[in-house]
Write a protein that holds these residues in place. Structure first.
Motif, PDB file in Angstrom:
ATOM      1  N   CYS A 122     -45.469  11.448  12.275  1.00 57.47           N
ATOM      2  CA  CYS A 122     -44.647   9.858  12.487  1.00 57.47           C
ATOM      3  C   CYS A 122     -42.999  10.421  12.830  1.00 57.47           C
ATOM      4  O   CYS A 122     -42.335   9.577  13.761  1.00 57.47           O
ATOM      5  N   GLY A 123     -42.258  11.274  12.268  1.00 61.33           N
ATOM      6  CA  GLY A 123     -40.902  12.008  12.506  1.00 61.33           C
ATOM      7  C   GLY A 123     -39.986  10.527  12.155  1.00 61.33           C
ATOM      8  O   GLY A 123     -38.830  10.663  12.942  1.00 61.33           O
ATOM      9  N   CYS A 141     -44.288   9.037   6.906  1.00 55.81           N
ATOM     10  CA  CYS A 141     -45.399   9.868   6.276  1.00 55.81           C
ATOM     11  C   CYS A 141     -45.440  11.401   5.534  1.00 55.81           C
ATOM     12  O   CYS A 141     -46.686  11.704   4.564  1.00 55.81           O
ATOM     13  N   LYS A 142     -44.776  12.081   5.469  1.00 51.01           N
ATOM     14  CA  LYS A 142     -43.976  13.333   4.937  1.00 51.01           C
ATOM     15  C   LYS A 142     -45.083  14.625   4.695  1.00 51.01           C
ATOM     16  O   LYS A 142     -45.398  15.124   3.809  1.00 51.01           O
ATOM     17  N   CYS A 148     -45.210  17.030   6.987  1.00 52.35           N
ATOM     18  CA  CYS A 148     -43.611  17.826   7.504  1.00 52.35           C
ATOM     19  C   CYS A 148     -43.388  18.224   6.051  1.00 52.35           C
ATOM     20  O   CYS A 148     -42.641  19.203   6.651  1.00 52.35           O
ATOM     21  N   CYS A 199     -38.546  16.484   9.626  1.00 48.33           N
ATOM     22  CA  CYS A 199     -38.294  15.366  10.821  1.00 48.33           C
ATOM     23  C   CYS A 199     -37.319  14.810  10.941  1.00 48.33           C
ATOM     24  O   CYS A 199     -36.693  13.942  11.794  1.00 48.33           O
TER      25      CYS A 199
HETATM   26  S1  FES Z   1     -43.537  14.072  10.357  1.00 49.91           S
HETATM   27 FE1  FES Z   1     -43.732  12.167   9.162  1.00 49.91          FE
HETATM   28  S2  FES Z   1     -42.460  12.628   7.712  1.00 49.91           S
HETATM   29 FE2  FES Z   1     -41.150  13.957   8.481  1.00 49.91          FE
END
Ligand code: FES
Ligand code: FES
Lengths: 764, 158
Positions: free
Chosen positions: B40-41, B45-46, B48, B60
């Motif tokens: 998601c950046g 979403c977590k 990363c 991110c």
């Molecule tokens: S890419 Fe989704 S929380 Fe970091």
């Protein structure tokens, strides 16, 4: 022809398991399967096409002419490799495929190296991953190739040791003979090879001898997955393939009119290229972070899209206009209801992405693709290259749910790479994946059940949907087979619909029709395609009819189901889930049934709709009613890997919960509002049932049915039925929370949000 | 271009990149450490999720300039080394429970789980259903139930 098989040809059991295959000319042992028998075409004549040929028969028939090209290779290091012409996207087919080979060859599972084959146009239809068809179609040919390899290894070992064929045995990857030290299959790989291609007759193992198939196994890629070593497309290090993103229009499929500041953006830190393509303005940079900056900085003038100005209600009105008439209402009592199913996203956690390197009259593509042959052809056409100049590698996929049947990112990556003359690693932003990515189309389902006393006389379901794009190869497959299937010249989608939908209940005259309208949306088949909506509507009406007849929902279904297999799964969940147990007001059970892919499923849930459950507060979340318990039973004929099947059923349940309660896209003024996982409410930990039981039924038919999508429909339906019983009101709009917008929509210009900078304040 | 240095999976690393580039891209695009995934950046979403000095964080959402020379960044690749084994007990629990489906979310799930167990232990208690309900990591394959089971059994071995 040689006949290397030990048992003599026989009628009955052996005859059913006797097949022809090949040993191919190669330096190490390479075997291939040739299928020479057609699938049994028995079946009763019935007005329901699915009774004599369902979608999976269709796909397996299509696979027959070229299946002999599937090869098993024995390597000198003692491993066995197989390039599976399918896409692994989480469904566990590399594991189940390894199990089939390990079974027939008598080699340990950890010797297997199952990879994903590049696009192979010579496979024609035999490289489409869809319709939960992989194991159904490959179950026999893969085992035939493996069984031939085993025979060749035994023969080579006997010659090597100078003993009779009857004295050698292969177990655990080692061939032994009395008085000799064991020979590893790696030592035999070259000796067992053939200098010419030969046809071989082989008898497959009997089911009673299975020691791998039907046993619970962990995934072959589990270690890679938990160590971060599993390699997805964006993890590949292709030289100079730099991060690339696309600045996309504010409305669905809007077009670029002009770019005001391309030169300025090209001069931004890290940016190497800015170029207009069919779907927007692409930027390439040293990092994706700098792509995000560049996309946000672009000033683009946009033309209208293909759903310009439309909102949810406009599409509902269109669907109402397209709805086929139900006919005159009968004089007998009826339940007549219309259900609305809103747009939903089939976005996976890995967004659409692909690597492309197009230069010097050739192209090389890396992406997770379930229809790589069609992708290869379309990419070649787009680039103006011969199909043979395009190499398409199929990478491991981070989920699919229907998404990877299409190749939107691969087409874009190829276009960008060609235009700028450099390799690109192109990835969609999450916001793009949600707003411009493919959706499960909005649909209305009108159901009319006619009954008298305690019998249902007729059941009619008229399904009206925004058009589903099936242009990923399935359509071509159906066309090629149109003469051999009993549905005449229906449109692709209508054929698919008729082939995938059944009426499992003895409900008198039953029929279903599909009508589609509006091709302005980016759609695709989402996991279990039409079935979740169709079955949810049907099962809610079954509950309603039962209640009118003052019958228990479980007993009513039980008495109406047409097969013993169906009743068995229903009984299983009713018993294990203590159907009918006393629950507090506001908490209720729901039970539902669905059959497809030659498999049966039943789901029982308990849903807590009391204020304390619904009112739970978690930031940026929809908590809503909680499924506190779920019981699932699945009969897939023969579960190759029951543990893998349980995993698929668990995932199907999570999808079903989301479809019933929380997850949808809201269309406003030509665009979808959702741009984040905190907007699109797929099931999260706080929505999962703390109590989940999954039952894999013992083998019934003895042949594997489809499994990867099977459980979605009954899960969604059971949750919907439980909601109706807990609240006393039958829900008719899905998901049930669609009417409440539970988030603040992100802007559409710029099209993607900036990454936060406050991460250190949330370290925990 | 500014030079940034920090500790990554037990090694001192250095990169030349603009201050505001988020750490996720420094790891993935510049250093080739691809265990942490993009989903998601925007810290939702977590996928990363990694560790900063032993605690869960999302690269991110952290500009590289915020990471100091002595800060220890641990990604899934470096997790086993933190216990001096070839696999961390939580990874073993994940294998034992056959949690992963597509596997895309799982590095982040495991890093979240390890940090959760450490946090709960520091509070002198054990994992509750509420703790598990509070995990925000998305799994679009729906492996949530096995994740819950694996966290409990992994916690017992930590
Ligand atoms: S890419 Fe989704 S929380 Fe970091
Ligand atoms: S395993 Fe696929 S997203 Fe979690």
């Amino acid at each position: 022809m040689t006949d290397e098989d030990l048992p003599p040809p026989a009628a009955g059991g052996f005859g059913r398991r006797r097949f022809l295959g090949y040993v191919l000319a190669a330096t190490t042992l390479t075997t291939a399967a040739k299928l020479s028998i057609a699938p049994s075409a028995e079946g009763i004549v019935s007005p329901q096409p699915t009774d004599f040929l369902d979608l999976n028969d269709l796909m397996t028939v299509a696979a027959l002419p070229t299946s002999h090209l599937i090869t098993v290779n024995v390597n000198t290091d003692g491993t066995v490799s197989f390039a599976l012409p399918r896409a692994e996207v989480g469904q566990g087919i590399t594991t189940s495929t390894a199990m089939l080979i390990a079974e027939e060859m008598d080699v340990p599972l950890d010797r297997l190296r199952v990879t994903l084959a590049d696009a192979r146009p010579e496979l024609l239809f035999n490289q489409l991953t869809g319709g939960s068809n992989t194991t159904i179609a490959t179950f026999t040919p893969i085992r035939v190739a493996a069984a031939i390899a085993r025979l060749r290894l035994l023969a080579a070992a006997a010659a090597e040791l100078g003993v009779a064929r009857s004295d050698v045995t292969l177990r655990g990857g080692v061939v032994t003979a009395p008085g000799h030290t064991g020979l590893d299959i790696g030592e035999l790989a070259a000796k067992a090879a053939s200098s010419r291609t030969e046809e071989v007759r082989v008898t497959l193992k009997g089911r009673e001898d299975f020691t791998v198939i039907g046993t619970a196994r962990n995934r072959v890629d589990a270690l890679a997955a938990v160590t971060g070593r599993k390699t997805f497309a964006m993890d590949l290090q292709v030289p100079d393939a730099k991060p690339t993103m696309v600045c996309r229009p504010p409305t669905i499929n809007g077009t670029v009119r002009s770019v005001a500041n391309a030169a300025t953006v090209r001069a931004m830190p890290g940016v190497t290229d800015v170029v207009t393509i069919a779907t927007g303005v692409a930027v390439r940079a040293e990092t994706f972070g700098q792509c995000i900056d560049a996309v946000r900085a672009l000033q683009v003038s946009w033309g209208p899209g293909t759903a310009e100005g439309k909102s949810d209600d406009d599409v509902i009105a269109e669907l109402r206009r397209a709805e086929l008439p139900m006919g005159l209402p009968p004089l007998t009592p009826t339940v007549d209801t219309r259900f609305t199913f809103h747009f939903r996203s089939n976005s996976a956690l890995e967004t659409n992405c692909a690597i492309a390197d197009v230069s010097g009259g050739r192209a090389e593509i890396w992406s997770s693709l379930k229809s790589p042959i069609v992708a290869k052809q379309k990419i070649a056409a787009k680039l103006g290259l011969p199909v043979s100049a395009v190499t398409v590698h199929v990478t491991e996929g981070g989920g699919s749910f229907g998404r990877r049947l299409f190749f939107d990112a691969a087409l874009e990556a190829a276009e960008v790479s060609k235009k700028i003359g450099k390799p690109v690693k192109l990835m969609w932003h999450r916001a793009d994946d949600s707003r411009q990515g493919r959706t499960h189309p909005m649909a209305l389902s009108r159901v009319r059940a006619t009954y008298l006393g305690s019998s249902v006389l007729g059941f009619k379901q008229v399904h009206t949907s925004v058009a589903t794009d099936l242009g990923h190869g399935l359509g071509e497959m159906i066309t090629a087979l149109a003469a051999s299937i009993p549905v005449g010249d229906l449109a692709f989608s209508e054929t698919f619909f008729q082939l995938s939908q059944t009426m499992p209940y003895d409900f008198g005259v039953s029929n279903r029709v599909l009508n589609e309208t509006d091709k302005g949306f980016n759609t695709g088949s989402m996991r279990n395609v039409y079935s979740p909506d169709m079955t949810c509507a049907r099962e809610l009406v079954v509950d309603r009819v039962a209640s009118r007849m003052r019958k228990d929902p479980y007993q009513f279904r039980r008495g109406s189901l047409r097969s013993d297999r169906a009743r068995a799964v229903l009984d299983k969940v009713a018993e294990a889930g203590s159907w009918g147990r006393r629950l507090p007001a506001g908490v209720a059970q729901g039970i539902a049934f669905h059959d497809e892919y030659r498999s049966m499923s039943a789901v029982l849930v308990e849903l807590d709709c009391r204020p304390e459950a619904v009112g739970r507060t978690i930031r940026d979340a929809v908590t809503g009613p909680r499924v506190t318990k779920a019981v699932i039973a699945a009969d897939v004929g023969l579960a190759v890997n029951p543990r893998g099947l349980e995993a698929q059923m668990m995932g199907c349940l999570m999808d079903g919960i989301a479809l019933a309660l929380t997850s949808s896209l809201h269309l406003r003024d030509g665009h979808f509002l959702e741009a984040s996982w905190d907007n699109y409410f797929y099931t999260r930990q706080w929505n999962t049932p703390p109590d989940l039981q999954i039952f894999v039924m013992p083998p019934t038919t003895g042949d594997p049915g489809g499994a990867g999508e099977l459980g979605v429909a009954a899960s969604m339906a059971a949750v919907a039925c439980a909601y109706g019983r807990a609240t006393g009101t039958m829900p008719t709009t899905f998901p049930i929370n669609h009417g409440v917008l539970s988030f603040e929509p992100k802007p559409t210009v710029p099209p993607i949000p900036q990454s936060p900078t406050d991460g250190l304040q949330h370290v925990r | 271009m500014p030079k940034h240095t920090f500790r990554l999976n037990g090694r001192q690393v250095a990169v030349d990149v603009a201050d505001d580039v988020r750490l996720l891209w420094v790891l993935r695009d510049l250093l080739g450490v691809t265990g942490p995934k993009y989903g998601c950046g925007i810290n939702v979403c977590k996928a990363c999720t990694s560790h900063l000095n032993g605690k869960a964080f999302n690269p991110c959402a952290v500009p590289v300039k915020d990471i100091g020379p002595t800060d220890e960044v641990t990604t899934i690749e470096g997790l086993p080394d933190t216990v001096g084994r070839s696999l961390h007990p939580m990874q073993e629990a994940w294998i034992e429970r056959d949690v992963a489906q597509c596997g895309y979310c799982q590095p982040g799930q495991i890093m979240t789980a390890v940090a959760l167990v450490r946090r709960v232990a520091a509070e002198g208690r054990s994992i509750t259903d509420e703790d598990l309900d509070g995990i925000r990591n998305i799994c679009r394959c729906g492996t949530y139930s096995r994740i819950r089971d694996a966290i409990r059994s992994g916690a017992a071995e930590m």
